[in-house]
Scaffold this active site. Structure first.
Site, PDB file in Angstrom:
ATOM      1  N   VAL A  23      71.422  46.414 155.474  1.00  0.00           N
ATOM      2  CA  VAL A  23      71.455  46.747 154.055  1.00  0.00           C
ATOM      3  C   VAL A  23      72.551  47.765 153.728  1.00  0.00           C
ATOM      4  CG1 VAL A  23      69.018  46.222 153.812  1.00  0.00           C
ATOM      5  CG2 VAL A  23      69.712  48.565 154.294  1.00  0.00           C
ATOM      6  N   GLU A  24      72.820  47.926 152.440  1.00  0.00           N
ATOM      7  CA  GLU A  24      73.863  48.833 151.920  1.00  0.00           C
ATOM      8  C   GLU A  24      75.217  48.567 152.571  1.00  0.00           C
ATOM      9  OE1 GLU A  24      73.025  52.972 151.577  1.00  0.00           O
ATOM     10  OE2 GLU A  24      71.144  52.668 150.535  1.00  0.00           O
ATOM     11  N   GLY A  25      75.550  47.303 152.736  1.00  0.00           N
ATOM     12  CA  GLY A  25      76.798  46.914 153.378  1.00  0.00           C
ATOM     13  C   GLY A  25      76.547  46.581 154.835  1.00  0.00           C
TER      14      GLY A  25
END
Length: 784
Positions: free
Chosen positions: A459-461
């Protein structure tokens, strides 16, 4: 005469060359103009979203590392983040209580959610509004306090930490604070602060994934009915997934492309990515379904809508902010990404270091604590040193946010490298606890963390893309002192001024590259022993500052050579770009660790943690240099660069086993070092709590060690020979009956054995795991 002519011609040539280079109008006319013209042709045009992503955030310490000559005084001058009395009290009281209310086994195996009591508590106590100013009813905590809270909650339950983390990260509250209208702020922020509203943010599309700028979700400006009136609005369709808190949110941010084919807002057909704030019960909105994120059991799911009409007032910031959504997201992402995952994964690492270290002292094999085996020591060393470095990165990066920075490159480094080290820490922890770790149950303190590690990686990249595309790809342009000015000059519509600016940047760039090449070579020849460190540092750490200065110069030089030879294709050569990013990242991690060691008062008892972590990171940076040079497409240039960077070969080998022994030793016994390393851990000192039982058992084990040594000596002398009870479990009873130990000593051993048995216990269940019983009617269940 002929002999005199040659030197004279040489001198004249040098004078002419010097004049050509130093007389700027002449230089621009004869050299720069043709380069400028060619550069303008090959430089790809940037889309608005690319430009927004590139220019978002700020450049901080990573810019110093890109200069080739870091200013260590500047690093030491950064304020050390500290909690206010109010923030410390919240951490000591409210966070402790929130942790107490959550049983992670029940959350992940029975409830599939936080208990209602925990939800009420975190809402009522303001956990969801930590970043909201007090004038709106929020706690108005610093970024560092936010980080401390998330770290502590993560030592208890990922569902708890994520539920608190997300509303305080990228989402409606942050976007409203920066861009919302006064009406939106006054309505939503007090409600978000008190948990009356639960927020989510819907960005990720099944068809775009990490390429968030390519989301297919779209809206069209039109007129429609809202609350009984015809108003100007948007008809929006979307299909989002992986949206944390979507199943329980009451309002969510929504990112989509906005179009205006009828020119109702202006003459621009594609207005751009827009962010709206949408109530969950707005007609046509579909939320409530859930994903199943690897037993983490935080609320996560899809949201969809088709041709949903909403007024323009739903746009965050109102109609004037239509089309500004991508810039809004990019500007706010850096702050949230600097805190959320670095904090939650550091918490996970702290818990692993504390519990696995204690377990390794309590658990014995072959009549010795497993933590004293050299093979186990290797794993404990990585756990301890990585946790120390991860916490250093978390604190320094959160501190940057409190300084007003939005460090886009640093946040990517922190996200990637903290989560990757967390993966190593938890994997090592699982290896140490062995069979206990692979059998899930209430007493397994690490199994769920092991299952959930890929969530943070993804997540988050996604980490693969963060490493290969963002860290160096964005860092090179943002942090380099000349690249961005060159690009801006080439894209200047005023060609005359663009040429002047390009000329200045180009020749500054050439001088910068040459200086760093010479500096790297000179420092390599001398082993960096004569590098001046421009501030007072701990003597035991000085060599790292010197070597890091050398690596900074070598990195700056290698980056420029790579960009010169590969040009724009360096972005497509993701493996080379990733390795260049690795060098920059390892230097940042080392800087954070050095900063921590200074900030905490140069504690010699903690030095082994810093030494091993830094040496390991230096070795990894050196390997990354090798990876770039070995795969450089022009072999002659690669050979020259290698000779410049490593004139005498490699300065680093793997970290010392002796230092590793000191790190491992610190994890398996109570000490101030162990307490500092795991300072944010929630430690309920109760036998029925897995981590608490380890803490109690560790104390009891140490109290019993001298008594056990007496028993072992008697066993070696043959005092218990032939007695079937003289086994690893019952030998204390035999020793007491034989008079080897007295009654008081036996009580110590008895308590140690009781706690040891709790710690090493592996949960077991009915044959059908209780499924049949659970499915019976209530009366039948009572009868059973």
């Amino acid at each position: 005469m002929f002999d005199n002519t040659i030197p004279l011609l040489g001198v004249l040539a040098l004078v002419a060359l010097a004049g050509l280079v130093t007389v700027r109008p002449l230089r621009r006319a004869l050299i720069t103009r043709s380069i400028f013209s060619a550069y303008r042709k090959v430089l790809p045009q940037m889309s608005d979203t690319e430009r927004d992503a590139l220019e978002a955030g700020t450049v901080w310490w990573e810019g110093e590392l890109f200069q080739g000559k870091p200013d260590w005084q500047k690093l030491h001058a950064y304020p050390v983040p500290k909690l206010t009395a109010e923030e410390q009290s919240f951490l000591d009281k409210e966070c402790e209580e929130a942790c107490r209310l959550v049983d992670d086994w029940k959350v992940t195996h029975e409830l599939y959610d936080l208990p209602n009591e925990a939800w009420r508590y975190i809402k009522d106590k303001g956990f969801l509004g930590m970043i909201i100013p007090k004038k709106y009813g929020g706690l108005e905590f610093s970024a560092y306090a936010h980080s401390q809270v998330v770290t502590k909650l993560s030592t208890r339950s990922s569902a708890l930490s994520v539920s608190v983390m997300v509303p305080n990260s990228l989402g409606p509250a942050e976007l409203l604070l920066h861009y919302g209208t006064e009406e939106q702020k006054n309505h939503y922020l007090p409600r978000l602060a008190k948990g009356i509203e639960v927020p989510a943010f819907a960005l990720t599309s099944p068809w775009a994934g990490s390429d968030a700028a390519s989301i297919p979700d779209s809206g069209v400006v039109c007129k429609g009915m809202y609350q009984g009136k015809e108003v100007l609005g948007m008809r929006v369709s979307w299909d989002k997934r992986y949206i944390t808190l979507a199943p329980v949110c009451t309002v969510f941010g929504l990112a989509f492309h906005l179009y205006d084919p009828d020119g109702l807002l202006g003459d621009k057909t594609h207005i751009g990515i827009t962010c709206a704030l949408v109530p969950y019960d707005h007609p046509g909105v579909d939320t409530g379904r859930r994903h199943f994120p690897l037993n983490a059991m935080f609320m996560n799911g899809p949201t969809r809508g088709k041709e949903v009409f909403m007024p323009l007032d739903f746009i965050i910031g109102g109609p004037k902010m239509a089309g500004q959504g991508w810039r809004m997201l990019m500007e706010c992402l850096a702050a949230g990404r600097s805190i959320s995952l670095p904090s939650s994964n550091t918490g996970m690492a702290q818990m692993t270091a504390r519990a696995v270290g204690g377990y390794a002292r309590v658990r014995s094999q072959f009549k010795m604590a497993v933590g004293k085996f050299e093979g186990v020591e290797e794993a404990l060393t990585r756990i301890g040193a990585y946790t120390y470095m991860m916490d250093a990165v978390r604190k320094m990066t959160a501190g940057a946010v409190d300084l007003g920075e939005k460090p886009s490159v640093v946040s990517a480094i922190a996200k990637y490298h903290v989560t990757e080290r967390a993966r190593v820490v938890v994997n090592d922890g699982m290896d140490v606890i062995g069979g206990k770790g692979i059998c899930l149950g209430p007493s397994n303190f690490l199994g769920r963390a092991y299952q959930q590690i890929p969530v943070a990686i993804t997540v988050e990249g996604a980490n693969i893309l963060t490493r290969s595309l963002i860290i160096f790809g964005q860092g090179a342009i943002r942090c380099h002192p000349y690249l961005l000015p060159e690009m801006r000059a080439a894209q200047n519509p005023d060609v005359r001024q663009g040429l002047v600016d390009f000329d200045r940047a180009l020749f500054g760039h050439i001088g910068f590259t040459m200086k760093n090449g010479w500096r790297a070579f000179r420092q390599g020849l001398t082993g960096s022993h004569f590098v001046t460190v421009n501030t007072d540092v701990a003597p035991e750490m000085k060599r790292y500052y010197q070597q890091l200065t050398r690596f900074s110069a070598a990195f700056a030089f290698l980056s420029d050579v790579s960009l010169l030879v590969l040009g724009g294709s360096v972005k497509r050569r993701e493996k080379l770009s990733a390795r260049l990013g690795d060098i920059l990242a390892q230097m940042y991690l080392i800087s954070c660790t050095l900063k921590r060691y200074e900030a905490e008062g140069r504690r010699k008892e903690d030095a082994a943690l810093a030494h091993w972590a830094i040496w390991d990171a230096m070795y990894k940076a050196q390997q990354a240099f090798d990876g770039v040079i070995a795969n450089f497409p022009v072999r002659f240039i690669a050979a020259v660069v290698n000779r410049i960077v490593f004139p005498w070969g490699h300065p680093y080998v793997v970290p010392s086993d002796e230092v590793g022994h000191q790190v491992a030793k610190a994890l398996i016994a109570p000490s101030a070092t162990r307490d500092r390393l795991t300072a944010e851990c929630y430690l309920p000192l109760e036998e029925n709590e897995p981590v608490g039982a380890i803490e109690l058992a560790l104390k009891a084990t140490l109290e019993a060690e001298q008594i056990e040594a007496k028993i072992r000596a008697a066993e070696k002398d043959g005092r218990f020979e032939g007695n079937p009870q003289a086994n690893v479990r019952d030998i204390a009873i035999v020793a007491f009956e034989a008079g080897v130990i007295n009654a008081a000593e036996y009580e110590v051993m008895k308590r140690r054995n009781h706690l040891r048995d709790i710690v090493v216990r592996v949960d077991d269940f009915p044959f059908d795991y209780g499924v049949a019983t659970a499915n019976k009617p209530a009366d039948d269940r009572m009868a059973a």
